[in-house]
Design a protein around this motif. Structure first.
Motif, PDB file in Angstrom:
ATOM      1  N   GLN A 165      54.937  20.024  -3.464  1.00 57.97           N
ATOM      2  CA  GLN A 165      53.741  20.088  -2.605  1.00 57.97           C
ATOM      3  C   GLN A 165      54.113  20.315  -1.140  1.00 57.97           C
ATOM      4  O   GLN A 165      53.373  20.967  -0.404  1.00 57.97           O
ATOM      5  CB  GLN A 165      52.903  18.807  -2.772  1.00 57.97           C
ATOM      6  CG  GLN A 165      51.504  18.905  -2.175  1.00 57.97           C
ATOM      7  CD  GLN A 165      50.638  19.957  -2.861  1.00 57.97           C
ATOM      8  OE1 GLN A 165      50.788  20.229  -4.050  1.00 57.97           O
ATOM      9  NE2 GLN A 165      49.737  20.568  -2.100  1.00 57.97           N
ATOM     10  N   ILE A 196      54.283  23.911  -0.790  1.00 58.82           N
ATOM     11  CA  ILE A 196      52.945  24.527  -0.830  1.00 58.82           C
ATOM     12  C   ILE A 196      52.243  24.381   0.525  1.00 58.82           C
ATOM     13  O   ILE A 196      51.641  25.318   1.038  1.00 58.82           O
ATOM     14  CB  ILE A 196      52.109  23.919  -1.982  1.00 58.82           C
ATOM     15  CG1 ILE A 196      52.686  24.392  -3.323  1.00 58.82           C
ATOM     16  CG2 ILE A 196      50.632  24.275  -1.858  1.00 58.82           C
ATOM     17  CD1 ILE A 196      52.132  23.701  -4.540  1.00 58.82           C
ATOM     18  N   GLU A 197      52.344  23.192   1.119  1.00 55.36           N
ATOM     19  CA  GLU A 197      51.694  22.976   2.424  1.00 55.36           C
ATOM     20  C   GLU A 197      52.382  23.808   3.510  1.00 55.36           C
ATOM     21  O   GLU A 197      51.718  24.357   4.392  1.00 55.36           O
ATOM     22  CB  GLU A 197      51.710  21.490   2.804  1.00 55.36           C
ATOM     23  CG  GLU A 197      51.031  20.559   1.798  1.00 55.36           C
ATOM     24  CD  GLU A 197      49.515  20.737   1.712  1.00 55.36           C
ATOM     25  OE1 GLU A 197      48.921  21.401   2.581  1.00 55.36           O
ATOM     26  OE2 GLU A 197      48.929  20.219   0.741  1.00 55.36           O
ATOM     27  N   GLN A 256      40.928  18.461   0.454  1.00 57.08           N
ATOM     28  CA  GLN A 256      40.687  19.714  -0.276  1.00 57.08           C
ATOM     29  C   GLN A 256      39.196  19.966  -0.459  1.00 57.08           C
ATOM     30  O   GLN A 256      38.747  21.110  -0.410  1.00 57.08           O
ATOM     31  CB  GLN A 256      41.419  19.711  -1.619  1.00 57.08           C
ATOM     32  CG  GLN A 256      42.914  19.943  -1.504  1.00 57.08           C
ATOM     33  CD  GLN A 256      43.287  21.107  -0.605  1.00 57.08           C
ATOM     34  OE1 GLN A 256      43.988  20.939   0.375  1.00 57.08           O
ATOM     35  NE2 GLN A 256      42.799  22.310  -0.899  1.00 57.08           N
ATOM     36  N   GLU A 266      47.983  22.424   8.393  1.00 57.94           N
ATOM     37  CA  GLU A 266      48.804  22.496   7.182  1.00 57.94           C
ATOM     38  C   GLU A 266      50.201  21.919   7.421  1.00 57.94           C
ATOM     39  O   GLU A 266      50.784  21.275   6.561  1.00 57.94           O
ATOM     40  CB  GLU A 266      48.915  23.934   6.674  1.00 57.94           C
ATOM     41  CG  GLU A 266      47.605  24.570   6.276  1.00 57.94           C
ATOM     42  CD  GLU A 266      46.892  23.843   5.146  1.00 57.94           C
ATOM     43  OE1 GLU A 266      47.490  22.969   4.495  1.00 57.94           O
ATOM     44  OE2 GLU A 266      45.714  24.145   4.934  1.00 57.94           O
ATOM     45  N   VAL A 286      45.485  25.397  -3.921  1.00 56.60           N
ATOM     46  CA  VAL A 286      46.074  24.157  -3.384  1.00 56.60           C
ATOM     47  C   VAL A 286      45.380  22.944  -4.020  1.00 56.60           C
ATOM     48  O   VAL A 286      46.039  21.970  -4.387  1.00 56.60           O
ATOM     49  CB  VAL A 286      45.980  24.111  -1.838  1.00 56.60           C
ATOM     50  CG1 VAL A 286      46.474  22.781  -1.301  1.00 56.60           C
ATOM     51  CG2 VAL A 286      46.784  25.247  -1.215  1.00 56.60           C
ATOM     52  N   SER A 336      51.258  27.263   3.138  1.00 53.62           N
ATOM     53  CA  SER A 336      49.880  27.388   3.637  1.00 53.62           C
ATOM     54  C   SER A 336      49.890  27.570   5.149  1.00 53.62           C
ATOM     55  O   SER A 336      49.139  28.376   5.695  1.00 53.62           O
ATOM     56  CB  SER A 336      49.059  26.123   3.324  1.00 53.62           C
ATOM     57  OG  SER A 336      48.897  25.967   1.948  1.00 53.62           O
ATOM     58  N   TYR A 388      44.473  13.640   0.276  1.00 53.82           N
ATOM     59  CA  TYR A 388      44.562  15.088   0.025  1.00 53.82           C
ATOM     60  C   TYR A 388      43.385  15.568  -0.830  1.00 53.82           C
ATOM     61  O   TYR A 388      42.900  16.681  -0.647  1.00 53.82           O
ATOM     62  CB  TYR A 388      45.894  15.431  -0.658  1.00 53.82           C
ATOM     63  CG  TYR A 388      47.073  15.346   0.306  1.00 53.82           C
ATOM     64  CD1 TYR A 388      47.511  16.466   0.998  1.00 53.82           C
ATOM     65  CD2 TYR A 388      47.718  14.135   0.535  1.00 53.82           C
ATOM     66  CE1 TYR A 388      48.565  16.392   1.886  1.00 53.82           C
ATOM     67  CE2 TYR A 388      48.780  14.048   1.425  1.00 53.82           C
ATOM     68  CZ  TYR A 388      49.197  15.184   2.105  1.00 53.82           C
ATOM     69  OH  TYR A 388      50.233  15.093   2.999  1.00 53.82           O
ATOM     70  N   SER A 395      46.823  22.247  -7.328  1.00 49.25           N
ATOM     71  CA  SER A 395      48.144  21.596  -7.300  1.00 49.25           C
ATOM     72  C   SER A 395      48.017  20.127  -6.923  1.00 49.25           C
ATOM     73  O   SER A 395      48.761  19.284  -7.434  1.00 49.25           O
ATOM     74  CB  SER A 395      49.128  22.352  -6.408  1.00 49.25           C
ATOM     75  OG  SER A 395      48.817  22.171  -5.070  1.00 49.25           O
ATOM     76  N   HIS A 408      43.039  30.709  -1.719  1.00 46.55           N
ATOM     77  CA  HIS A 408      44.254  29.936  -1.451  1.00 46.55           C
ATOM     78  C   HIS A 408      43.972  28.438  -1.557  1.00 46.55           C
ATOM     79  O   HIS A 408      44.720  27.698  -2.207  1.00 46.55           O
ATOM     80  CB  HIS A 408      44.795  30.288  -0.067  1.00 46.55           C
ATOM     81  CG  HIS A 408      46.068  29.599   0.257  1.00 46.55           C
ATOM     82  ND1 HIS A 408      47.286  30.021  -0.232  1.00 46.55           N
ATOM     83  CD2 HIS A 408      46.324  28.481   0.982  1.00 46.55           C
ATOM     84  CE1 HIS A 408      48.230  29.195   0.182  1.00 46.55           C
ATOM     85  NE2 HIS A 408      47.681  28.261   0.928  1.00 46.55           N
ATOM     86  N   GLU A 409      42.874  28.012  -0.946  1.00 44.03           N
ATOM     87  CA  GLU A 409      42.558  26.575  -0.970  1.00 44.03           C
ATOM     88  C   GLU A 409      42.228  26.087  -2.386  1.00 44.03           C
ATOM     89  O   GLU A 409      42.530  24.941  -2.735  1.00 44.03           O
ATOM     90  CB  GLU A 409      41.411  26.253  -0.004  1.00 44.03           C
ATOM     91  CG  GLU A 409      41.807  26.303   1.454  1.00 44.03           C
ATOM     92  CD  GLU A 409      43.009  25.408   1.798  1.00 44.03           C
ATOM     93  OE1 GLU A 409      43.209  24.374   1.155  1.00 44.03           O
ATOM     94  OE2 GLU A 409      43.754  25.769   2.728  1.00 44.03           O
TER      95      GLU A 409
END
Ligand code: OFO
Length: 169
Positions: free
Chosen positions: A13, A16-17, A127, A50, A97, A20, A123, A100, A93-94
């Motif tokens: 993660q 991933i962040e 989101q 991010e 996320v 982003s 989180y 995930s 994209h979001e």
């Protein structure tokens, strides 16, 4: 103490962040060059956010006896043909996320790691907000259509974007 599998999942993660943050930085830079001052301000701020999401994970992993992993930067692959396409990609994209984060929550529950589960709730709320923001912005963009005056006002509004939802923070 984190289990190895939770540590690995949290480290995924982090990447991933971080990715982003790069995605929004690329969008911000594109918007700046196009003269979209408001959109670029919004995207630069998103990129910073991010990075903050990434740092929060770094701190958590290290505090719980793990070792945060900082990976290399990947160049974002984006369609930069219009501001509308940009925001569509932001929503897509979001959504990814969010998936995930949901997977992470599932892993924490499977392992009965309630501390991590609790940590991840921030989180989950974030989101919800980010997806809602993206949908809200896309609705506005659809209303504008080809109206140049509307686009000017929209870009101006984006300088001081305030979320229609405030679930996290
Ligand atoms: Fe970290 O929330 Fe967007 O990606």
């Amino acid at each position: 103490m984190l289990s190895k599998s939770i540590e690995e999942a949290l480290n995924r993660q982090i990447k991933i962040e971080g990715d982003s943050s790069q995605v929004y930085l690329a969008m911000a830079s594109w918007a700046e060059v196009q003269g979209f001052e408001g959109i670029s301000t919004f995207m630069f701020a998103q990129s910073e956010e991010e990075r903050m999401h990434m740092l929060k994970l770094v701190k958590y992993i290290n505090q719980r006896g793990g070792q945060a992993k900082i990976s290399s930067i990947v160049e974002p692959v984006l369609d930069l043909s219009s501001y509308k396409v940009l925001f569509k990609q932001l929503l897509e994209h979001e959504i990814k996320v969010s998936e995930s984060i949901n997977d992470l929550v599932g892993i924490a529950l499977d392992e009965r790691d309630y501390a991590t589960h609790n940590f991840l709730q921030w989180y989950v709320a974030e989101q919800i907000e980010e997806e809602a923001n993206a949908r809200y912005i896309l609705d506005k963009i659809n209303l504008i259509g080809d109206d140049k005056g509307g686009l000017y006002l929209f870009d101006n509004e984006m300088k001081n974007f305030t979320s229609p939802v405030t679930t996290a923070k």
